[in-house]
Design a protein around this motif. Sequence first.
Motif, PDB file in Angstrom:
ATOM      1  N   ALA A 105      -5.674  -7.381  12.218  1.00 16.11           N
ATOM      2  CA  ALA A 105      -6.781  -7.809  13.073  1.00 16.11           C
ATOM      3  C   ALA A 105      -7.374  -6.625  13.816  1.00 16.11           C
ATOM      4  O   ALA A 105      -8.601  -6.497  13.937  1.00 16.11           O
ATOM      5  CB  ALA A 105      -6.302  -8.878  14.047  1.00 16.11           C
ATOM      6  N   GLY A 106      -6.523  -5.726  14.285  1.00 16.81           N
ATOM      7  CA  GLY A 106      -6.985  -4.542  14.999  1.00 16.81           C
ATOM      8  C   GLY A 106      -7.725  -3.549  14.127  1.00 16.81           C
ATOM      9  O   GLY A 106      -8.474  -2.713  14.625  1.00 16.81           O
ATOM     10  N   LYS A 107      -7.522  -3.627  12.820  1.00 19.81           N
ATOM     11  CA  LYS A 107      -8.167  -2.711  11.880  1.00 19.81           C
ATOM     12  C   LYS A 107      -9.308  -3.374  11.117  1.00 19.81           C
ATOM     13  O   LYS A 107      -9.847  -2.806  10.174  1.00 19.81           O
ATOM     14  CB  LYS A 107      -7.135  -2.164  10.888  1.00 19.81           C
ATOM     15  N   GLY A 108      -9.640  -4.616  11.485  1.00 15.21           N
ATOM     16  CA  GLY A 108     -10.721  -5.315  10.789  1.00 15.21           C
ATOM     17  C   GLY A 108     -10.354  -5.748   9.388  1.00 15.21           C
ATOM     18  O   GLY A 108     -11.204  -5.804   8.505  1.00 15.21           O
ATOM     19  N   LEU A 109      -9.076  -6.074   9.177  1.00 11.25           N
ATOM     20  CA  LEU A 109      -8.608  -6.492   7.860  1.00 11.25           C
ATOM     21  C   LEU A 109      -8.210  -7.959   7.895  1.00 11.25           C
ATOM     22  O   LEU A 109      -7.749  -8.465   8.913  1.00 11.25           O
ATOM     23  CB  LEU A 109      -7.401  -5.650   7.433  1.00 11.25           C
ATOM     24  N   SER A 161       4.548  -5.272   0.792  1.00 12.62           N
ATOM     25  CA  SER A 161       3.256  -4.700   1.142  1.00 12.62           C
ATOM     26  C   SER A 161       2.273  -5.822   1.464  1.00 12.62           C
ATOM     27  O   SER A 161       2.094  -6.744   0.656  1.00 12.62           O
ATOM     28  CB  SER A 161       2.723  -3.880  -0.032  1.00 12.62           C
ATOM     29  N   PRO A 162       1.623  -5.765   2.633  1.00 16.28           N
ATOM     30  CA  PRO A 162       0.634  -6.792   2.938  1.00 16.28           C
ATOM     31  C   PRO A 162      -0.575  -6.671   2.014  1.00 16.28           C
ATOM     32  O   PRO A 162      -0.923  -5.573   1.577  1.00 16.28           O
ATOM     33  CB  PRO A 162       0.259  -6.509   4.389  1.00 16.28           C
ATOM     34  N   LEU A 186      -5.754  -7.296  -2.504  1.00 15.14           N
ATOM     35  CA  LEU A 186      -5.593  -5.858  -2.604  1.00 15.14           C
ATOM     36  C   LEU A 186      -4.527  -5.400  -1.623  1.00 15.14           C
ATOM     37  O   LEU A 186      -4.411  -5.943  -0.523  1.00 15.14           O
ATOM     38  CB  LEU A 186      -6.919  -5.160  -2.287  1.00 15.14           C
ATOM     39  N   ASP A 187      -3.731  -4.394  -1.995  1.00 11.97           N
ATOM     40  CA  ASP A 187      -2.751  -3.854  -1.058  1.00 11.97           C
ATOM     41  C   ASP A 187      -3.482  -3.283   0.153  1.00 11.97           C
ATOM     42  O   ASP A 187      -4.445  -2.526   0.000  1.00 11.97           O
ATOM     43  CB  ASP A 187      -1.931  -2.738  -1.709  1.00 11.97           C
ATOM     44  N   LEU A 188      -3.026  -3.656   1.335  1.00 12.78           N
ATOM     45  CA  LEU A 188      -3.587  -3.117   2.570  1.00 12.78           C
ATOM     46  C   LEU A 188      -2.766  -1.879   2.939  1.00 12.78           C
ATOM     47  O   LEU A 188      -1.823  -1.947   3.720  1.00 12.78           O
ATOM     48  CB  LEU A 188      -3.554  -4.161   3.687  1.00 12.78           C
ATOM     49  N   THR A 189      -3.140  -0.756   2.355  1.00 15.91           N
ATOM     50  CA  THR A 189      -2.354   0.462   2.519  1.00 15.91           C
ATOM     51  C   THR A 189      -2.509   1.083   3.902  1.00 15.91           C
ATOM     52  O   THR A 189      -1.827   2.052   4.216  1.00 15.91           O
ATOM     53  CB  THR A 189      -2.727   1.491   1.433  1.00 15.91           C
ATOM     54  N   GLU A 190      -3.374   0.508   4.716  1.00 19.06           N
ATOM     55  CA  GLU A 190      -3.521   0.962   6.100  1.00 19.06           C
ATOM     56  C   GLU A 190      -2.372   0.470   6.966  1.00 19.06           C
ATOM     57  O   GLU A 190      -2.220   0.880   8.104  1.00 19.06           O
ATOM     58  CB  GLU A 190      -4.837   0.451   6.700  1.00 19.06           C
TER      59      GLU A 190
END
Length: 135
Positions: free
Chosen positions: A59-63, A91-92, A112-116
């Motif tokens: 949420a903090g990263k806009g994902l 992996s989220p 997609l993998d959220l690699t952030e």
Amino acid sequence: MVKPTQLISLEIGKELNKNYNEKRGAILAEKTAMEDANAFWFSIEELERYIAYVKDTAAGKGLSVNGIRIYLGVYPETAEKNAGYTTVFLSPTGTAINEVVDRGVILQGNSLDLTEIEPLNFGSMGNPPKLNYGG
């Protein structure tokens, strides 16, 4: 509570585990000259804490998070612990909120993998000899 639709019976779980041990585990043992782990354990608290972390960080990263993908891996030979053994990491998955790609089409339903966001590892490995599910 809604019962999950992906549940399997004890018998199917035993068959899947037996198939892995006989078809994949045996090949790995022969190829690596070592019996590898075939099960991994994470506590409910660890999983709940990770899911809460993923949701908050996303949420903090806009994902937008839509799932967790489980990857197989092998610890490097230089690892202090479990060198050469199989592991799993979580992996989220999701998308950027309102992400637009190719001709303005909004991504929907992609995983997609959220690699952030960092993956989760270091559960408890089912130390060799391997575990037999349900037995």
